[in-house]
Design a protein around this motif. Sequence first.
Motif, PDB file in Angstrom:
ATOM      1  N   ALA A  58       0.827  -1.202   0.000  1.00  0.00           N
ATOM      2  CA  ALA A  58       0.000   0.000   0.000  1.00  0.00           C
ATOM      3  C   ALA A  58       0.869   1.262   0.000  1.00  0.00           C
ATOM      4  CB  ALA A  58      -0.937   0.005   1.202  1.00  0.00           C
ATOM      5  N   VAL A  59       1.933   1.264   0.776  1.00  0.00           N
ATOM      6  CA  VAL A  59       2.830   2.419   0.829  1.00  0.00           C
ATOM      7  C   VAL A  59       3.461   2.650  -0.546  1.00  0.00           C
ATOM      8  CG1 VAL A  59       4.982   3.324   1.785  1.00  0.00           C
ATOM      9  CG2 VAL A  59       3.311   2.225   3.285  1.00  0.00           C
ATOM     10  N   VAL A  60       4.002   1.590  -1.144  1.00  0.00           N
ATOM     11  CA  VAL A  60       4.619   1.728  -2.466  1.00  0.00           C
ATOM     12  C   VAL A  60       3.579   2.138  -3.498  1.00  0.00           C
ATOM     13  CG1 VAL A  60       5.837   0.491  -4.306  1.00  0.00           C
ATOM     14  CG2 VAL A  60       6.477   0.114  -1.915  1.00  0.00           C
ATOM     15  N   GLY A  61       2.378   1.593  -3.393  1.00  0.00           N
ATOM     16  CA  GLY A  61       1.305   1.959  -4.302  1.00  0.00           C
ATOM     17  C   GLY A  61       0.956   3.432  -4.226  1.00  0.00           C
ATOM     18  N   HIS A  62       0.878   3.976  -3.007  1.00  0.00           N
ATOM     19  CA  HIS A  62       0.601   5.402  -2.827  1.00  0.00           C
ATOM     20  C   HIS A  62       1.713   6.252  -3.455  1.00  0.00           C
ATOM     21  CE1 HIS A  62      -3.037   5.673  -0.441  1.00  0.00           C
ATOM     22  NE2 HIS A  62      -2.616   4.695   0.349  1.00  0.00           N
ATOM     23  N   LEU A  63       2.951   5.858  -3.255  1.00  0.00           N
ATOM     24  CA  LEU A  63       4.075   6.614  -3.817  1.00  0.00           C
ATOM     25  C   LEU A  63       4.037   6.613  -5.337  1.00  0.00           C
ATOM     26  CD1 LEU A  63       6.874   5.336  -1.405  1.00  0.00           C
ATOM     27  CD2 LEU A  63       5.907   7.649  -1.453  1.00  0.00           C
ATOM     28  N   LYS A  64       3.729   5.453  -5.925  1.00  0.00           N
ATOM     29  CA  LYS A  64       3.642   5.375  -7.384  1.00  0.00           C
ATOM     30  C   LYS A  64       2.455   6.184  -7.913  1.00  0.00           C
ATOM     31  CE  LYS A  64       5.931   0.890  -7.976  1.00  0.00           C
ATOM     32  NZ  LYS A  64       5.788  -0.535  -8.386  1.00  0.00           N
ATOM     33  N   ASN A  65       1.325   6.145  -7.219  1.00  0.00           N
ATOM     34  CA  ASN A  65       0.156   6.918  -7.638  1.00  0.00           C
ATOM     35  C   ASN A  65       0.445   8.413  -7.621  1.00  0.00           C
ATOM     36  OD1 ASN A  65      -1.569   4.817  -8.211  1.00  0.00           O
ATOM     37  ND2 ASN A  65      -2.543   4.809  -6.198  1.00  0.00           N
ATOM     38  N   GLN A  66       1.151   8.869  -6.607  1.00  0.00           N
ATOM     39  CA  GLN A  66       1.494  10.292  -6.540  1.00  0.00           C
ATOM     40  C   GLN A  66       2.309  10.714  -7.762  1.00  0.00           C
ATOM     41  OE1 GLN A  66       3.502  10.548  -2.766  1.00  0.00           O
ATOM     42  NE2 GLN A  66       1.638  11.079  -1.649  1.00  0.00           N
ATOM     43  N   LEU A  67       3.227   9.825  -8.193  1.00  0.00           N
ATOM     44  CA  LEU A  67       4.029  10.133  -9.375  1.00  0.00           C
ATOM     45  C   LEU A  67       3.177  10.103 -10.645  1.00  0.00           C
ATOM     46  CD1 LEU A  67       7.265   8.067  -8.582  1.00  0.00           C
ATOM     47  CD2 LEU A  67       6.990  10.545  -8.457  1.00  0.00           C
ATOM     48  N   ASP A  68       2.346   9.066 -10.772  1.00  0.00           N
ATOM     49  CA  ASP A  68       1.524   8.923 -11.983  1.00  0.00           C
ATOM     50  C   ASP A  68       0.530  10.071 -12.130  1.00  0.00           C
ATOM     51  OD1 ASP A  68       2.845   6.563 -12.537  1.00  0.00           O
ATOM     52  OD2 ASP A  68       1.294   5.285 -11.683  1.00  0.00           O
ATOM     53  N   LEU A  69      -0.050  10.500 -11.003  1.00  0.00           N
ATOM     54  CA  LEU A  69      -1.069  11.545 -11.035  1.00  0.00           C
ATOM     55  C   LEU A  69      -0.491  12.939 -10.821  1.00  0.00           C
ATOM     56  CD1 LEU A  69      -3.790   9.728  -8.886  1.00  0.00           C
ATOM     57  CD2 LEU A  69      -3.654   9.872 -11.383  1.00  0.00           C
ATOM     58  N   LYS A  70       0.851  12.984 -10.647  1.00  0.00           N
ATOM     59  CA  LYS A  70       1.546  14.258 -10.417  1.00  0.00           C
ATOM     60  C   LYS A  70       0.981  15.008  -9.201  1.00  0.00           C
ATOM     61  CE  LYS A  70       3.155  14.957 -15.146  1.00  0.00           C
ATOM     62  NZ  LYS A  70       2.909  13.583 -15.579  1.00  0.00           N
ATOM     63  N   GLN A  71       0.672  14.230  -8.169  1.00  0.00           N
ATOM     64  CA  GLN A  71       0.213  14.827  -6.922  1.00  0.00           C
ATOM     65  C   GLN A  71       1.401  15.384  -6.146  1.00  0.00           C
ATOM     66  OE1 GLN A  71      -1.844  11.659  -4.914  1.00  0.00           O
ATOM     67  NE2 GLN A  71      -3.715  11.898  -6.118  1.00  0.00           N
ATOM     68  N   GLU A  72       1.201  16.489  -5.481  1.00  0.00           N
ATOM     69  CA  GLU A  72       2.248  17.113  -4.674  1.00  0.00           C
ATOM     70  C   GLU A  72       1.974  16.881  -3.180  1.00  0.00           C
ATOM     71  OE1 GLU A  72       4.900  18.646  -5.705  1.00  0.00           O
ATOM     72  OE2 GLU A  72       4.528  19.010  -7.830  1.00  0.00           O
ATOM     73  N   PRO A  73       3.022  16.602  -2.391  1.00  0.00           N
ATOM     74  CA  PRO A  73       4.395  16.343  -2.825  1.00  0.00           C
ATOM     75  C   PRO A  73       4.556  14.907  -3.306  1.00  0.00           C
ATOM     76  CG  PRO A  73       4.247  16.173  -0.446  1.00  0.00           C
ATOM     77  CD  PRO A  73       2.867  16.567  -0.921  1.00  0.00           C
ATOM     78  N   ASN A  74       5.632  14.636  -4.039  1.00  0.00           N
ATOM     79  CA  ASN A  74       5.935  13.278  -4.464  1.00  0.00           C
ATOM     80  C   ASN A  74       7.442  13.064  -4.467  1.00  0.00           C
ATOM     81  OD1 ASN A  74       7.040  13.872  -7.217  1.00  0.00           O
ATOM     82  ND2 ASN A  74       4.946  14.612  -7.579  1.00  0.00           N
TER      83      ASN A  74
END
Length: 244
Positions: A58-74
């Motif tokens: 779940a942690v890795v998934g959240h980090l990857k989602n932030q990058l894919d969706l360009k969510q800040e911060p990432n």
Amino acid sequence: MTYCCAMRLKDGLVLISDTRTNAGVDHISVFRKLYAFGIEGERFITIQTSGNLATTQAVVGHLKNQLDLKQEPNLYSVNTMFEIAQLVGHILKRVISDVTSDQQEQSSYYCNILLGGQIKGAEMQLYNIYPQGNFISATSDTPFFQIGESKYGKPILDRALSYETSLSNAMRCGLISFDSTLRSNVSVGLPLDSVIYKKDSFKIPVGKRIYEEDPYFVQISREWSDTLRRGLNSLPEPTSDYWE
């Protein structure tokens, strides 16, 4: 269970993780526990995980989602490795709290994370992130961290590894640490994932997956056992007062 080891040395980072996940003796699976992120020429980031598999994924998934969706911060938008450690720690703490209702229940979902890497213009860093979201940093006096089933592989690292150790020798030392653990604990298993990062290179290493039949790992495992036996036989025999 699992075993992950990360070393922050003068010349770079050496990272090794096993891949075994088991929920009982009849349910053993292989899952990656070493993840690499980065921007070629600008930053390199690794994450190693130990503990509850659902939490770590779940942690890795959240980090990857932030990058894919360009969510800040990432991972790619913050300016320091310290900020990345804060980001990962915050996500880890939130993931655990989202699925639990009390402190006692949280312990079933705990995991630990090793975060290493370098951002251009700054020094390499290595952090050990705890389930509570806080973390500590490796230093030249304490250049390595272990998470998971660490006790069998720690003696070789304590005796042979220092901040000045070359990357090549550190990889050898790390693999012997894993060989000792594999021999003593069935909850840690092959294949192993390994990465060597050279300081200030800002290149994303491909890494290597080490299987049971890997010629180099087989060789050093055999030769290390032979070296231990020769060393034991060459030590002075117990004096007579040991027999009295």
